[in-house]
Design an enzyme around this catalytic site. Structure first.
Site, PDB file in Angstrom:
ATOM      1  CE  LYS A  93     -27.589 -43.809  -3.546  1.00 12.64           C
ATOM      2  NZ  LYS A  93     -26.223 -42.987  -4.447  1.00 12.64           N
ATOM      3  CG  HIS A 112     -21.837 -46.780  -3.270  1.00 16.34           C
ATOM      4  ND1 HIS A 112     -21.122 -45.866  -4.544  1.00 16.34           N
ATOM      5  CD2 HIS A 112     -23.330 -45.894  -3.783  1.00 16.34           C
ATOM      6  CE1 HIS A 112     -22.664 -46.127  -5.683  1.00 16.34           C
ATOM      7  NE2 HIS A 112     -23.370 -45.794  -4.944  1.00 16.34           N
ATOM      8  NE  ARG A 122     -14.593 -45.579 -23.025  1.00 16.15           N
ATOM      9  CZ  ARG A 122     -15.592 -45.592 -23.748  1.00 16.15           C
ATOM     10  NH1 ARG A 122     -15.715 -46.926 -24.846  1.00 16.15           N
ATOM     11  NH2 ARG A 122     -16.761 -45.005 -23.853  1.00 16.15           N
ATOM     12  CD  GLU A 175     -21.888 -50.263  -4.979  1.00 16.45           C
ATOM     13  OE1 GLU A 175     -23.176 -50.147  -5.419  1.00 16.45           O
ATOM     14  OE2 GLU A 175     -21.160 -50.632  -4.086  1.00 16.45           O
ATOM     15  NE  ARG A 179     -31.868 -43.257  -8.002  1.00 18.10           N
ATOM     16  CZ  ARG A 179     -30.759 -43.872  -8.171  1.00 18.10           C
ATOM     17  NH1 ARG A 179     -30.678 -43.992  -8.943  1.00 18.10           N
ATOM     18  NH2 ARG A 179     -30.497 -42.804  -6.972  1.00 18.10           N
ATOM     19  CG  ASP A 231     -21.171 -42.582  -6.629  1.00 16.83           C
ATOM     20  OD1 ASP A 231     -20.461 -42.465  -6.929  1.00 16.83           O
ATOM     21  OD2 ASP A 231     -22.068 -44.168  -7.701  1.00 16.83           O
ATOM     22  CE1 TYR A 249     -25.570 -48.503  -8.434  1.00 14.30           C
ATOM     23  CE2 TYR A 249     -27.960 -48.157  -8.290  1.00 14.30           C
ATOM     24  CZ  TYR A 249     -27.225 -48.660  -9.183  1.00 14.30           C
ATOM     25  OH  TYR A 249     -27.213 -48.582 -10.750  1.00 14.30           O
ATOM     26  CB  VAL A 268     -12.451 -40.833 -12.270  1.00  8.46           C
ATOM     27  CG1 VAL A 268     -11.619 -42.481 -12.094  1.00  8.46           C
ATOM     28  CG2 VAL A 268     -11.970 -40.499 -13.747  1.00  8.46           C
ATOM     29  CB  SER A 291      -5.924 -39.206 -17.461  1.00  5.21           C
ATOM     30  OG  SER A 291      -6.354 -38.486 -15.807  1.00  5.21           O
ATOM     31  CB  ALA A 325     -16.155 -39.863  -8.748  1.00  2.54           C
TER      32      ALA A 325
HETATM   33  N1  LIG Z   1     -23.636 -39.223  -8.286  1.00  7.81           N
HETATM   34  C1  LIG Z   1     -24.410 -40.376  -9.213  1.00  7.81           C
HETATM   35  O1  LIG Z   1     -25.515 -39.806  -8.247  1.00  7.81           O
HETATM   36  C2  LIG Z   1     -24.481 -40.864  -9.923  1.00  7.81           C
HETATM   37  C3  LIG Z   1     -22.400 -41.547 -10.030  1.00  7.81           C
HETATM   38  N2  LIG Z   1     -22.178 -42.681 -10.276  1.00  7.81           N
HETATM   39  C4  LIG Z   1     -20.152 -42.581 -10.401  1.00  7.81           C
HETATM   40  O2  LIG Z   1     -19.924 -41.993 -11.074  1.00  7.81           O
HETATM   41  C5  LIG Z   1     -18.503 -42.840 -11.609  1.00  7.81           C
HETATM   42  C6  LIG Z   1     -18.158 -43.811 -12.560  1.00  7.81           C
HETATM   43  O3  LIG Z   1     -18.857 -43.929 -12.827  1.00  7.81           O
HETATM   44  P1  LIG Z   1     -18.759 -44.911 -15.148  1.00  7.81           P
HETATM   45  O4  LIG Z   1     -18.767 -43.953 -15.872  1.00  7.81           O
HETATM   46  O5  LIG Z   1     -19.609 -46.067 -14.614  1.00  7.81           O
HETATM   47  O6  LIG Z   1     -17.879 -45.502 -14.232  1.00  7.81           O
HETATM   48  P2  LIG Z   1     -16.659 -46.413 -15.771  1.00  7.81           P
HETATM   49  O7  LIG Z   1     -15.994 -47.405 -14.982  1.00  7.81           O
HETATM   50  O8  LIG Z   1     -17.964 -46.570 -16.637  1.00  7.81           O
HETATM   51  O9  LIG Z   1     -16.027 -45.635 -16.050  1.00  7.81           O
HETATM   52  C7  LIG Z   1     -14.636 -45.194 -15.805  1.00  7.81           C
HETATM   53  C8  LIG Z   1     -13.594 -44.770 -16.725  1.00  7.81           C
HETATM   54  O10 LIG Z   1     -13.188 -43.836 -15.133  1.00  7.81           O
HETATM   55  C9  LIG Z   1     -11.792 -43.901 -16.714  1.00  7.81           C
HETATM   56  N3  LIG Z   1     -10.531 -43.888 -15.041  1.00  7.81           N
HETATM   57  C10 LIG Z   1      -9.745 -44.433 -13.396  1.00  7.81           C
HETATM   58  N4  LIG Z   1      -8.839 -43.317 -13.069  1.00  7.81           N
HETATM   59  C11 LIG Z   1      -8.295 -42.836 -14.633  1.00  7.81           C
HETATM   60  C12 LIG Z   1      -7.694 -41.731 -13.316  1.00  7.81           C
HETATM   61  N5  LIG Z   1      -6.681 -41.399 -12.926  1.00  7.81           N
HETATM   62  N6  LIG Z   1      -8.051 -40.571 -14.983  1.00  7.81           N
HETATM   63  C13 LIG Z   1      -9.113 -40.878 -16.056  1.00  7.81           C
HETATM   64  N7  LIG Z   1      -9.697 -41.655 -15.586  1.00  7.81           N
HETATM   65  C14 LIG Z   1      -9.288 -43.332 -15.004  1.00  7.81           C
HETATM   66  C15 LIG Z   1     -11.672 -45.236 -16.441  1.00  7.81           C
HETATM   67  O11 LIG Z   1     -10.702 -45.756 -17.172  1.00  7.81           O
HETATM   68  C16 LIG Z   1     -13.028 -45.637 -16.724  1.00  7.81           C
HETATM   69  O12 LIG Z   1     -12.965 -44.926 -18.112  1.00  7.81           O
HETATM   70  C17 LIG Z   1     -18.873 -44.198 -10.403  1.00  7.81           C
HETATM   71  O13 LIG Z   1     -18.082 -43.565  -8.942  1.00  7.81           O
HETATM   72  C18 LIG Z   1     -19.906 -44.431  -9.951  1.00  7.81           C
HETATM   73  O14 LIG Z   1     -20.786 -44.925  -9.101  1.00  7.81           O
HETATM   74  C19 LIG Z   1     -22.998 -43.455 -11.253  1.00  7.81           C
HETATM   75  C20 LIG Z   1     -23.695 -42.805 -11.577  1.00  7.81           C
HETATM   76  C21 LIG Z   1     -25.151 -42.160 -10.468  1.00  7.81           C
HETATM   77  C1  LIG Z   2     -24.890 -45.056  -8.719  1.00  9.45           C
HETATM   78  C2  LIG Z   2     -25.725 -44.502  -7.806  1.00  9.45           C
HETATM   79  O1  LIG Z   2     -25.217 -44.210  -6.656  1.00  9.45           O
HETATM   80  C3  LIG Z   2     -27.224 -43.858  -7.294  1.00  9.45           C
HETATM   81  O2  LIG Z   2     -27.749 -43.981  -8.561  1.00  9.45           O
HETATM   82  O3  LIG Z   2     -27.636 -43.579  -7.194  1.00  9.45           O
END
Ligand SMILES: NC(=O)C1=CN([C@@H]2O[C@H](COP(=O)(O)OP(=O)(O)OC[C@H]3O[C@@H](n4cnc5c(N)ncnc54)[C@H](O)[C@@H]3O)[C@@H](O)[C@H]2O)C=CC1
Ligand SMILES: CC(=O)C(=O)O
Length: 377
Positions: free
Chosen positions: A73, A94, A201, A116, A15, A268, A92, A237, A218, A266
């Site tokens: 990143k 993190h 939710r 983020e 990217r 990251d 980002y 999460v 959960s 998650a």
């Molecule tokens: N690895 C990667 O390349 C990427 C990683 N991510 C990551 O993915 C993760 C999720 O992001 P989003 O969906 O955008 O966040 P979001 O804020 O839209 O959703 C997170 C959800 O987790 C829920 N939650 C909180 N505590 C919980 C628990 N104990 N049990 C069950 N659910 C719980 C919340 O209620 C919420 O609905 C983040 O860490 C984000 O940075 C996002 C994009 C790319």
């Molecule tokens: C959100 C994140 O970590 C990514 O897009 O790489």
């Protein structure tokens, strides 16, 4: 303002933080843009296109010797040497699982504005959403692939066929990643369960998907039961800015059948599985622990850079223009969402969850900005 766009150096990160259209917008607003040579090639944008849009093609060092660096990143240790006092770093970050980067940013008094944690008053994270959409859709796509036997999986088709049962997908966290993972899993015909802590939710998800999904509140009991029966578990999460809670324990992983798959999106923020103790890369994305295939790539959207760059920059560039036009002090004081993005400022950590994660002193960004000379003048 002089804006720099370095080429990303993380494994398979293709990217880029700006498109030629974004350059044209910044130049039109009266700013200068330095783009590192070949920075856009992985996303299909050539140096000539940036030049035509008004950018200057430069070296990495020149791309960092600017007022504001826009990246995708978090900087890697090789890049910390470019930090300098007052540099605005918009990317980002993190920081909760990254003590060394946090120290490098505070030691060098970098203004670290994290995509983020930019947060609207309704709680939405507008600069995370597009990449969560990408990663969520990819999570199911990748899970289906790793369930194939040549990729180490148990050899099942998520949709099943007539006369043979469907695969079970369990999604922990029903936000943007979770919803998009569910869309693809439903499309494939899988048996989908989403767990979330927030009953409201779960109601929304029930309204969106109806009987195509099962919803579960959960808690450790429900999680243990769902995980033990799952073929694919997606970790989705988020507690904004904070280290991810380790919700899925090693014992829960041990209860899964051999050849099952977990995709810890998650990761990251540190990951939600006790057994995802390391980040993997697109070059070598999985490892097997207790017979379960683990995928823990922290830059998943980097594998589909064209879609991701366009989706990310649609959202980031308007904020970058605000910062460039007004300066970060005025821009952040006038926009609560952007203010929440400031994680480091004047040598302090200004995001509470990050300070707590590293046991560092926390200072409010607003207070520091209000006392800054450019605000007082
Ligand atoms: N690895 C990667 O390349 C990427 C990683 N991510 C990551 O993915 C993760 C999720 O992001 P989003 O969906 O955008 O966040 P979001 O804020 O839209 O959703 C997170 C959800 O987790 C829920 N939650 C909180 N505590 C919980 C628990 N104990 N049990 C069950 N659910 C719980 C919340 O209620 C919420 O609905 C983040 O860490 C984000 O940075 C996002 C994009 C790319
Ligand atoms: C959100 C994140 O970590 C990514 O897009 O790489």
């Amino acid at each position: 303002m002089l804006v720099g766009i370095p080429k990303e150096i993380k494994n398979n990160e293709n990217r880029v933080a700006i498109t030629p259209a974004g350059v044209a917008n910044l130049v039109h607003a009266g700013h200068r843009v330095f783009v590192e040579k070949s920075a856009g090639v992985g996303s299909g944008f050539l140096d000539d296109q940036y030049t035509v849009a008004g950018a200057k093609i430069v070296t990495a060092e020149e791309a960092w010797s600017v007022d504001m660096v826009m990246k995708v990143k978090e900087p890697l240790p090789e890049e910390y040497g470019y930090f300098h006092e007052g540099l605005i770093l918009f990317t980002y970050l993190h920081l909760a699982p990254e003590p060394a980067l946090t120290k490098a940013l505070t030691d060098n008094k970098v203004v670290g504005i994290a995509y983020e944690t930019v947060q609207l008053s309704n709680g939405v994270l507008p600069l995370l959403v597009p990449m969560s959409e990408v990663a969520g859709r990819m999570a199911t796509q990748l899970g289906a692939q790793f369930l194939e036997q040549p990729h180490g999986g148990k050899g099942i088709l998520l949709g099943g066929i007539p006369g043979v049962s469907r695969g079970k997908v369990v999604i922990v966290g029903g936000g943007h990643v979770g919803t998009n993972a569910a869309k693809v899993a439903i499309g494939l015909g899988a048996d989908v369960t989403i767990l979330d802590l927030n009953p409201e939710r779960l109601r929304q998800l029930d309204d969106i998907f109806g009987h195509s999904i099962n919803t579960l509140i959960s808690n450790p009991y429900n999680l243990a039961e769902a995980v033990s029966e799952a073929d694919l578990v997606v970790g989705a999460v988020l507690i904004p800015g904070a280290k991810a809670p380790k919700l899925v324990t090693e014992d829960m992983i041990k209860s899964m059948k051999n050849g099952s798959v977990i995709i810890d999106v998650a990761i990251d923020q540190g990951g939600i599985f006790e057994t995802t103790d390391r980040i993997t890369t697109h070059d070598d994305p999985t490892y097997v622990k207790h017979g379960v295939v683990h995928y823990a790539v922290a830059n998943m959207p980097g594998a589909v850079p064209r879609t991701s760059t366009l989706g990310l920059t649609n959202c980031t560039v308007p904020y970058a223009i605000q910062i460039a036009n007004k300066g970060y002090v005025k821009a952040c004081l006038e926009d609560e969402a952007l203010l929440k993005g400031i994680n480091t400022l004047d040598g302090y950590v200004t995001f509470k969850a990050v300070a707590e994660a590293h046991g560092l002193e926390y200072k409010e960004a607003k207070e520091l900005l209000e006392s800054s000379p450019s605000h007082i003048i």
